[in-house]
Write a protein that holds these residues in place. Structure first.
Motif, PDB file in Angstrom:
ATOM      1  N   PHE A  58       0.868  -1.181   0.000  1.00  0.00           N
ATOM      2  CA  PHE A  58       0.000   0.000   0.000  1.00  0.00           C
ATOM      3  C   PHE A  58       0.905   1.230   0.000  1.00  0.00           C
ATOM      4  O   PHE A  58       1.725   1.401   0.908  1.00  0.00           O
ATOM      5  CB  PHE A  58      -0.878   0.039   1.253  1.00  0.00           C
ATOM      6  N   GLU A  59       0.755   2.086  -1.014  1.00  0.00           N
ATOM      7  CA  GLU A  59       1.575   3.300  -1.077  1.00  0.00           C
ATOM      8  C   GLU A  59       0.739   4.466  -1.583  1.00  0.00           C
ATOM      9  O   GLU A  59      -0.049   4.322  -2.525  1.00  0.00           O
ATOM     10  CB  GLU A  59       2.787   3.095  -1.981  1.00  0.00           C
ATOM     11  N   GLN A  60       0.930   5.629  -0.983  1.00  0.00           N
ATOM     12  CA  GLN A  60       0.149   6.821  -1.310  1.00  0.00           C
ATOM     13  C   GLN A  60       1.007   7.847  -2.053  1.00  0.00           C
ATOM     14  O   GLN A  60       2.186   8.006  -1.773  1.00  0.00           O
ATOM     15  CB  GLN A  60      -0.401   7.444  -0.023  1.00  0.00           C
ATOM     16  N   TYR A  61       0.375   8.541  -3.018  1.00  0.00           N
ATOM     17  CA  TYR A  61       1.050   9.591  -3.796  1.00  0.00           C
ATOM     18  C   TYR A  61       0.167  10.850  -3.791  1.00  0.00           C
ATOM     19  O   TYR A  61      -1.057  10.753  -3.760  1.00  0.00           O
ATOM     20  CB  TYR A  61       1.256   9.172  -5.253  1.00  0.00           C
ATOM     21  N   ASP A  67      -2.902  15.050 -13.809  1.00  0.00           N
ATOM     22  CA  ASP A  67      -2.251  13.777 -14.122  1.00  0.00           C
ATOM     23  C   ASP A  67      -3.189  12.586 -14.001  1.00  0.00           C
ATOM     24  O   ASP A  67      -2.781  11.435 -14.202  1.00  0.00           O
ATOM     25  CB  ASP A  67      -1.046  13.557 -13.192  1.00  0.00           C
ATOM     26  N   ILE A  68      -4.456  12.837 -13.675  1.00  0.00           N
ATOM     27  CA  ILE A  68      -5.445  11.753 -13.709  1.00  0.00           C
ATOM     28  C   ILE A  68      -5.651  11.359 -15.166  1.00  0.00           C
ATOM     29  O   ILE A  68      -5.896  12.232 -16.019  1.00  0.00           O
ATOM     30  CB  ILE A  68      -6.786  12.207 -13.099  1.00  0.00           C
ATOM     31  N   ASN A 108      -4.614  19.563  -6.823  1.00  0.00           N
ATOM     32  CA  ASN A 108      -3.903  18.324  -6.513  1.00  0.00           C
ATOM     33  C   ASN A 108      -4.867  17.263  -6.008  1.00  0.00           C
ATOM     34  O   ASN A 108      -5.960  17.575  -5.510  1.00  0.00           O
ATOM     35  CB  ASN A 108      -2.822  18.571  -5.455  1.00  0.00           C
ATOM     36  N   THR A 109      -4.451  16.022  -6.110  1.00  0.00           N
ATOM     37  CA  THR A 109      -5.267  14.911  -5.620  1.00  0.00           C
ATOM     38  C   THR A 109      -4.352  13.846  -5.025  1.00  0.00           C
ATOM     39  O   THR A 109      -3.127  13.888  -5.187  1.00  0.00           O
ATOM     40  CB  THR A 109      -6.119  14.304  -6.755  1.00  0.00           C
ATOM     41  N   VAL A 110      -4.950  12.898  -4.337  1.00  0.00           N
ATOM     42  CA  VAL A 110      -4.202  11.812  -3.699  1.00  0.00           C
ATOM     43  C   VAL A 110      -4.549  10.499  -4.391  1.00  0.00           C
ATOM     44  O   VAL A 110      -5.717  10.246  -4.711  1.00  0.00           O
ATOM     45  CB  VAL A 110      -4.534  11.726  -2.196  1.00  0.00           C
ATOM     46  N   VAL A 111      -3.535   9.671  -4.616  1.00  0.00           N
ATOM     47  CA  VAL A 111      -3.716   8.358  -5.229  1.00  0.00           C
ATOM     48  C   VAL A 111      -3.174   7.298  -4.273  1.00  0.00           C
ATOM     49  O   VAL A 111      -2.074   7.449  -3.736  1.00  0.00           O
ATOM     50  CB  VAL A 111      -2.972   8.249  -6.571  1.00  0.00           C
ATOM     51  N   VAL A 237      -3.949  -1.867  -8.200  1.00  0.00           N
ATOM     52  CA  VAL A 237      -5.194  -1.108  -8.099  1.00  0.00           C
ATOM     53  C   VAL A 237      -4.815   0.315  -7.701  1.00  0.00           C
ATOM     54  O   VAL A 237      -4.122   0.529  -6.699  1.00  0.00           O
ATOM     55  CB  VAL A 237      -6.148  -1.717  -7.047  1.00  0.00           C
ATOM     56  N   PHE A 238      -5.271   1.298  -8.490  1.00  0.00           N
ATOM     57  CA  PHE A 238      -4.989   2.714  -8.216  1.00  0.00           C
ATOM     58  C   PHE A 238      -6.313   3.400  -7.860  1.00  0.00           C
ATOM     59  O   PHE A 238      -7.228   3.453  -8.686  1.00  0.00           O
ATOM     60  CB  PHE A 238      -4.380   3.406  -9.428  1.00  0.00           C
ATOM     61  N   VAL A 239      -6.400   3.912  -6.635  1.00  0.00           N
ATOM     62  CA  VAL A 239      -7.605   4.619  -6.201  1.00  0.00           C
ATOM     63  C   VAL A 239      -7.322   6.113  -6.291  1.00  0.00           C
ATOM     64  O   VAL A 239      -6.540   6.657  -5.507  1.00  0.00           O
ATOM     65  CB  VAL A 239      -7.994   4.237  -4.764  1.00  0.00           C
TER      66      VAL A 239
END
Length: 637
Positions: A58-61, A67-68, A108-111, A237-239
């Motif tokens: 599990f890793e967050q960006y 960039d979506i 900006n957003t979080v993935v 899986v990218f949320v």
């Protein structure tokens, strides 16, 4: 090839609202459900025959919203949905769409990326198949896995979408056939592509980013490669628009420890959360750190590692093996629950209501494909309980097996409790404080104050109280020495002492009166003296236990005051009115401290029993009802 967003039209069919049942299932437990469902699916995708540990990362960006993949086009779809539904009278829908529109417009957003390794990847990404890729992206309500698998991809595939502010998830895989595939998916809400022609352009509310011809995946999506490049077989899986907040990593770790304790302990699974590795070697440390939030997992781990844990095994109707590990510790406040797990080690649910008085925790492992498949048929969609009525082929048998399994677990626990429930509990400091006045006077040799049985601590009076507990069993002995004044004709029994006596004729017959008798004595007859205090006739049995071990089988144990050569045991049930009725015994078998155990018209006959140590045997009744039982032992002449 053109890569774009496409939301298929509904063909004048059903309009999808914002309260999607699959997504609402996980509302309120979004991040917990995501961690559970993702790890479950990864375990189900293990390579057959491989001993390699499944790894899940599990890793967050944090990235620019631009960039979506397909950002401008997707933002316009949300705007169209808002424009259409804002004119409708649906407060909840407008609220959800307003939140999504505001989120997608942020700079900006979080993935959140979740990747697994040492798995098979997703098969058949470009074919019309109900397995692999299509089971995840297109097949609704059609989970395809069987046996000891969880059934991916059923309702659990909705969990990632609940963690996105705008219900947007991307998938990518490299499978065993060395195929690569990537695709975006939105499980959102119906909206018209053309507001002026809403009926003809209304969409289903589910959209795909990839090859618009057939809504198929593509080989790669550059924005995903920019975040992370996959070189090993597995699935990502990218949320996008990840909304779990700052404590997301702790929430994931808690859920992993709570639901995959066995998988990690057995080295089947390793999970990395924000660079923190939870595996077999670090498990104990994380359980100690997160103990207050996952107390149940902590105790289940103690079951697995402490040497005093007892293990029971049972072949279950040839379908597989039940393995029950139970830790009993009266000094600890254990949770009194049994963790039910799959063969993969994933938690199904915790089984309670096994015992209210025994301090225990336990783990049940179900081994065997057929056994897991049978009980899997009873699982609810959330995989958190068994309901026999859900079984698709044999509901009556499902009810029977479900009850049998629970009865077996209960019997195993009660067996262990039998060895610990007789221990005395000493409260430190009370022995001296609560000393009886009678003890003090006896120490002085003065018994003049025997009637003073009260102590006082300050203003508190401690009053001794006579126990009203009814004995659970009696011993009726036939020995004793006594005389009658005239053994040939008549007389008064008990001339040799004051204890009441009955006159036994030949065999086991005896007079009903205890103070006198008439009649001619038979050869071999003798008097029986009934000593009520300190004698061995008509005493209470010690440590009487009647423990139900299955639906109609009970383990009976007690301690006699002395050895007996022959006799019988009577098992009685006591009703609410206090009346006793003898129970009919179907079968009986000896366990310890006795010989010649067999059923009889009076209960259970025996040829010998040892005194001053535990006697134990097993009985089977004619029915499976629960009874309040008492045990009476009769010695034969």
């Amino acid at each position: 090839m053109t890569i774009e967003w496409k939301f298929p039209h509904n063909g004048f069919g059903q309009v999808r609202g914002v309260s999607d049942a699959g997504i609402e299932t996980f509302t309120g437990t979004e991040i917990q459900s995501l961690a559970r469902e993702i790890c479950q699916n990864s375990l189900d995708a293990a390579v057959e025959g491989s001993n390699a540990t499944i790894k899940v990362d599990f890793e967050q960006y944090r990235i620019p919203s631009s960039d979506i993949p397909g950002y401008e086009q997707y933002a316009s779809k949300i705007q169209k949905a808002y424009d259409y539904w804002s004119k409708k009278n649906s407060e909840k829908t407008i609220k959800v769409l307003t939140k999504a529109l505001n989120a997608i417009k942020k700079p900006n957003t979080v993935v959140l990326r979740i990747s697994d390794f040492n798995t098979t990847g997703l098969s058949h990404p470009y074919e019309d198949s109900d397995e692999g890729w299509n089971a995840l992206t297109k097949l609704d309500g059609g989970a395809t896995k069987t046996g000891d698998k969880a059934g991916a991809f059923g309702i659990g595939k909705n969990a990632p979408f609940t963690n996105s502010d705008y219900r947007l998830v991307f998938y990518r895989t490299l499978n065993e056939d060395q195929e690569t595939a990537a695709q975006g998916m939105s499980r959102f809400i119906s909206f018209p592509e053309d507001l002026s022609n809403s009926m003809n352009t209304m969409t289903t509310g589910i959209g795909y980013y990839g090859n618009p011809e057939g809504n198929l995946p593509v080989d790669s999506i550059s924005e995903l490669e920019k975040l992370y490049q996959r070189t090993e077989i597995g699935t990502d899986v990218f949320v996008y628009g990840f909304n779990a907040g700052h404590e997301w990593n702790s929430d994931v770790i808690n859920e992993v420890l709570e639901n995959f304790l066995m998988s990690i302990h057995k080295n089947l699974l390793s999970v990395t959360v924000d660079n923190k590795v939870i595996d077999n070697s670090t498990l104990a440390s994380y359980l100690s750190t997160y103990n207050s939030k996952i107390k149940n997992a902590y105790w289940y781990y103690q079951v697995l590692v402490r040497p005093e844990t007892k293990v029971f095994k049972k072949d279950f109707h040839g379908m597989g093996t039940l393995k029950l590990s139970v830790l009993v510790d009266p000094s600890e406040k254990l949770n009194r629950k049994i963790l039910i797990t799959r063969s993969s080690g994933m938690k199904l649910f915790a089984l309670g209501s096994m015992s209210r008085i025994i301090s225990f925790s336990g783990v049940l492992e179900m081994g065997g494909k057929e056994l897991n498949e049978f009980f899997r048929e009873m699982e609810t969609p959330a995989h958190d309980k068994w309901l026999p009525s859900r079984h698709s082929t044999n509901v009556p048998l499902a009810k029977e097996y479900n009850n049998e399994l629970k009865d077996w677990i209960r019997g195993c626990i009660q067996t262990l409790g039998e060895h610990s429930s007789d221990d005395e509990i000493e409260v430190a400091g009370l022995a001296g404080v609560l000393q009886k006045e009678s003890d003090k006077t006896n120490q002085r040799g003065d018994d003049s104050n025997k009637e003073s049985l009260q102590d006082k601590i300050g203003s508190i009076t401690i009053q001794p109280r006579t126990s009203k507990t009814k004995p659970k069993g009696l011993f009726y002995g036939s020995d004793g020495n006594g005389k009658s004044k005239n053994t040939d004709t008549e007389g008064t029994i008990g001339s040799d002492g004051d204890d009441p006596t009955t006159r036994n004729l030949g065999g086991t017959r005896h007079r009903s009166k205890k103070d006198s008798h008439k009649g001619r004595a038979e050869q071999g007859g003798h008097d029986t003296v009934h000593k009520r205090y300190g004698g061995d006739i008509n005493q209470e049995l010690k440590n009487v236990r009647v423990i139900k071990t299955s639906r109609n089988t009970y383990r009976v144990s007690f301690i006699l005051p002395r050895d007996i050569c022959a006799g019988h045991v009577e098992i009685v049930t006591v009703g609410e009115n206090g009346k006793s009725n003898r129970l009919a015994i179907h079968s009986a078998s000896e366990l310890m401290g006795c010989t010649g155990i067999k059923k009889s018209s009076e209960g259970v006959d025996f040829s010998s029993m040892k005194g001053n140590e535990k006697v134990q045997f097993e009985i089977t009744l004619l029915d499976n009802r629960d009874y309040a039982m008492e045990v009476n032992v009769y010695e034969h002449n």
